[in-house]
Motif scaffolding. Structure first.
Motif, PDB file in Angstrom:
ATOM      1  N   ILE A   2     -50.907 -54.291 185.442  1.00  0.00           N
ATOM      2  CA  ILE A   2     -52.162 -53.795 185.997  1.00  0.00           C
ATOM      3  C   ILE A   2     -53.099 -53.286 184.700  1.00  0.00           C
ATOM      4  O   ILE A   2     -52.330 -52.626 183.736  1.00  0.00           O
ATOM      5  CB  ILE A   2     -52.540 -53.142 187.092  1.00  0.00           C
ATOM      6  N   ASP A  27     -54.724 -62.090 184.679  1.00  0.00           N
ATOM      7  CA  ASP A  27     -55.722 -62.320 185.810  1.00  0.00           C
ATOM      8  C   ASP A  27     -56.620 -61.713 186.143  1.00  0.00           C
ATOM      9  O   ASP A  27     -56.456 -60.646 186.762  1.00  0.00           O
ATOM     10  CB  ASP A  27     -54.493 -62.717 186.917  1.00  0.00           C
ATOM     11  N   VAL A  73     -54.237 -62.880 196.441  1.00  0.00           N
ATOM     12  CA  VAL A  73     -54.308 -63.622 195.218  1.00  0.00           C
ATOM     13  C   VAL A  73     -53.797 -65.016 195.491  1.00  0.00           C
ATOM     14  O   VAL A  73     -52.546 -65.069 196.452  1.00  0.00           O
ATOM     15  CB  VAL A  73     -53.503 -63.053 193.811  1.00  0.00           C
ATOM     16  N   SER A 121     -53.097 -57.840 186.199  1.00  0.00           N
ATOM     17  CA  SER A 121     -54.080 -57.935 187.201  1.00  0.00           C
ATOM     18  C   SER A 121     -55.124 -56.962 186.593  1.00  0.00           C
ATOM     19  O   SER A 121     -55.102 -56.041 186.247  1.00  0.00           O
ATOM     20  CB  SER A 121     -53.488 -57.494 188.412  1.00  0.00           C
ATOM     21  N   CYS A 165     -50.834 -59.390 194.230  1.00  0.00           N
ATOM     22  CA  CYS A 165     -50.620 -59.913 192.734  1.00  0.00           C
ATOM     23  C   CYS A 165     -49.264 -59.470 192.386  1.00  0.00           C
ATOM     24  O   CYS A 165     -48.568 -60.351 191.719  1.00  0.00           O
ATOM     25  CB  CYS A 165     -51.700 -59.277 191.836  1.00  0.00           C
TER      26      CYS A 165
END
Length: 703
Positions: free
Chosen positions: A317, A538, A554, A570, A587
């Motif tokens: 992330i 993403d 997701v 993410s 995710c």
């Protein structure tokens, strides 16, 4: 009949209805195989069979009921019923107190005793007309608009009179009345407006034309002029929109949803729905309704010892203008999700006042040394990552929001920029990134821009590896999405392919920057041009600082992307990092094992992970269903599904009651969230509060 929803409750015996204060109840009943029983009610009732076959007996007479059979049972009449084996019935019914009808009408119906009418043989139009009456009653009861009780009573009277006339073989099909008017366009416009609450009526275009006093050709021309669509497409759109709402917000079977929305043919409904929404009705419901699992379990199939990795090698992330406190709050959560990577938000790292945040002022002063306070804060972040076995990636952007964009050909600029990477490396960081997304080519064009970026990356990486041979590097280019078939994109990426160090990872957003679907075909096409390992950035569930939430799972990422992409990153929401754990968990679930990933299963497990009691789980479930995320609801990172739905409600005629009900629903969620999580989700509650205030203001402006 239950193929529409395998989890809907099936009835095995007749149930006694509880009549509300209005004196009338419209309902649906789905029978289990072997349904049978006896009943005797103090209220009268109409039943309309829409599927299956059943034998009834009452008043010394026997009846065989099939689709489009209407039956009336007077109050106090005892009867028995038994569905045929393997052909259970789906039935719609109306229970009513006899005083809702006039004494004369009620006595005439009662005198006929238990009455069964085969609408299919009574008159070619009667079956669809009676179905329309039930559909309208179901709609009015569910919508709860102003005067809905009176509407139900009026339709009950219509149904009773029609039944009495059919029983006496005086069938008649009345066309809908329409108020007179001299202007043809105005009459058609009023008719189109009225359709929004009458779309379920089984009406032909000839009947619609006659209702406004026009010929078919003139009517169709004016209708297209008024609405921009043909009559058939307009009606179909209204029906599909209503069906989508029922699928998302109720447990009714697909058969029942189709029927109530005005469809007589289930296969036509399924085909039309998939064409409009890109998925089957059941898949649409699964995307929008959260089903809480009984117990916690691994969301995806775990990888056994000795097996090759089932997902992306790097899973993590980045922040979105997060504070140091937000990073520190989320880092311990990442190992629980089997995530191993965290990248800082380049904007907040060196911007003097987090300039890139909406509504903030300041500048990206990349050339200045970091303050001691900032160094201390990020040293704690780096240490926390090390303690939790998380790879921390130090990222900067040398151009975005800066009054002095870095010049890669200027040695002084490169040196001032590199000082930050040297500091991060001194703290034990081994992963680094330069990002130039959201910028342009510059005056030199794509190729010159690509060459400058490649040289900057190579210079910084070389100096880092002089100190640590294991240093790793990622680069987010100007063109970080698509399939690289655009000529200018290709010119830029081909230079990176030739000039940039081959071990550098390249960030890629997917088929587009923000997209509901990411495909292997696009990834392979992009990678073939850039010729570097890819890292999927993403953009979900990011809200880009907008006042909205994206909480659904997701989806739309193909299951074999990990075969051509090495990493998954993410991009989160801004201030709502705590509730961001819900979509983030999905995710992580996808990134860990894409082939086994199931969005519906994953979101349920994500809620159980965050909420421990049943009350907590239910309020989070309701919150996720209310803010399902732009992948499901449509739009982009700033789309607010609550405000969009409210806008649709107030756009429909006489829908003030529905809009108020929706506001009360959101207020209920807010109250329960504060009660169940008194010290958590403060920024989430702020977003909900702002949405409630906005909706109330909109209603106030329409008074």
């Amino acid at each position: 009949m239950n193929e529409g929803n395998p989890e809907i409750e099936l009835e095995r015996t007749p149930k006694k209805a509880v009549i509300p204060a209005s004196g009338l109840l419209v309902f649906e009943s789905h029978h289990a195989p072997g349904f049978s029983g006896q009943a005797k009610d103090t209220s009268s009732k109409f039943h309309l069979v829409i599927a299956g076959h059943s034998r009834w007996e009452g008043g010394g007479r026997r009846y065989f009921l099939g689709p489009d059979t209407l039956i009336h049972i007077p109050a106090g009449q005892a009867y028995s019923q038994a569905d045929l084996p393997n052909d259970p019935v789906t039935v719609y019914g109306v229970h009513y107190r006899t005083e809702l009808l006039s004494a004369a009408l009620s006595s005439q119906l009662t005198a006929l005793g238990m009455l069964s009418i085969d609408l299919g043989s009574a008159n070619v139009n009667q079956a669809r007309v009676v179905r329309s009456i039930f559909q309208e009653m179901l709609f009015e009861q569910g919508a709860g608009q102003e005067g809905w009780e009176m509407m139900l009573q009026s339709r009950l009277i219509d149904l009773a009179v029609r039944t009495l006339r059919l029983a006496r073989r005086r069938g008649r099909n009345d066309l809908p009345a329409f108020e007179p008017g001299n202007d043809s366009t105005e009459r058609v416009a009023r008719y189109a407006l009225r359709l929004k609450s009458r779309f379920f009526r089984q009406e032909t275009i000839e009947e619609a034309s006659k209702a406004v006093g026009l010929g078919r050709r003139q009517f169709t021309d004016l209708f297209r002029k008024v609405t921009g669509q043909s009559w058939r497409r307009y009606v179909l759109g209204l029906r599909l929109n209503h069906a989508a709402g029922l699928l998302a917000e109720t447990e009714r079977s697909v058969v029942a949803v189709a029927f109530e929305s005005g469809f007589d043919d289930l296969s036509y409904f399924n085909h039309s729905f998939k064409t409009a929404y890109g998925c089957s009705p059941l898949a649409y419901r699964e995307q929008r309704q959260v089903r809480l699992p009984v117990k916690s379990a691994a969301s995806s199939k775990p990888v056994g010892d000795g097996e090759p990795s089932a997902g992306f090698k790097l899973r993590g992330i980045k922040g979105w203008f997060w504070t140091a406190e937000q990073y520190l709050e989320e880092i311990p959560f990442l190992p629980c999700l089997k995530m191993n990577f965290l990248m800082d938000c380049y904007g907040s790292m060196i911007s003097s006042q987090s300039v890139l945040q909406p509504g903030k002022t300041g500048s990206n002063e990349w050339w200045k040394p970091m303050t001691e306070d900032r160094k201390e804060a990020y040293a704690r972040i780096i240490c926390a990552c090390q303690d939790n076995d998380i790879k921390f990636c130090f990222a900067l952007h040398p151009q975005l929001g800066s009054p002095r964009p870095l010049n890669p050909d200027r040695a002084e600029d490169v040196e001032q920029f590199y000082q930050h990477y040297a500091w991060a490396q001194s703290q034990g960081v081994q992963w680094f990134s330069i990002c130039v997304d959201d910028t342009g080519w510059g005056v030199g064009g794509p190729a010159a821009s690509g060459l400058g970026h490649a040289r900057l990356v190579n210079t910084v990486l070389a100096r880092l590896r002089d100190r640590d041979k294991t240093a790793q590097f990622t680069f987010c280019p100007v063109i970080c999405w698509g399939d690289a078939t655009n000529p200018e994109h290709r010119d830029y990426l081909e230079v990176l392919a030739r000039e940039m160090h081959p071990e550098v990872y390249v960030f890629w957003n997917g088929d587009s920057i923000v997209t509901p679907r990411i495909t292997r075909v696009a990834a392979e096409s992009y990678r073939q041009v850039v010729k570097h390992r890819l890292f999927l950035w993403d953009n979900y569930p990011v809200n880009d600082g907008s006042p909205t939430l994206h909480l659904g799972p997701v989806s739309g990422r193909e299951t074999d992307l990990h075969e051509v992409i090495d990493g998954y990153l993410s991009n989160p929401m801004h201030t709502q990092n705590q509730i961001n754990r819900i979509p983030l968990a999905t995710c992580a679930d996808y990134a860990s094992n894409p082939r086994e990933y199931n969005p519906a299963r994953s979101i349920g497990q994500a809620i159980l992970r965050l909420a421990k009691t049943s009350e907590q789980q239910r309020v989070i479930k309701d919150l996720v269903e209310t803010y399902p995320g732009f992948i499901v609801a449509g739009g982009g990172t700033g789309t607010n599904p609550v405000r969009a739905k409210f806008g649709n409600l107030v756009a429909v005629r006489d829908s003030r009651s529905s809009a108020q009900t929706f506001i009360h629903h959101l207020e209920n969620i807010l109250t329960r969230l504060a009660t169940q999580f008194p010290k958590q989700f403060l920024s989430t509650r702020k977003t909900i509060t702002e949405d409630i205030s906005w909706m109330k203001k909109q209603i106030g402006s329409k008074k």
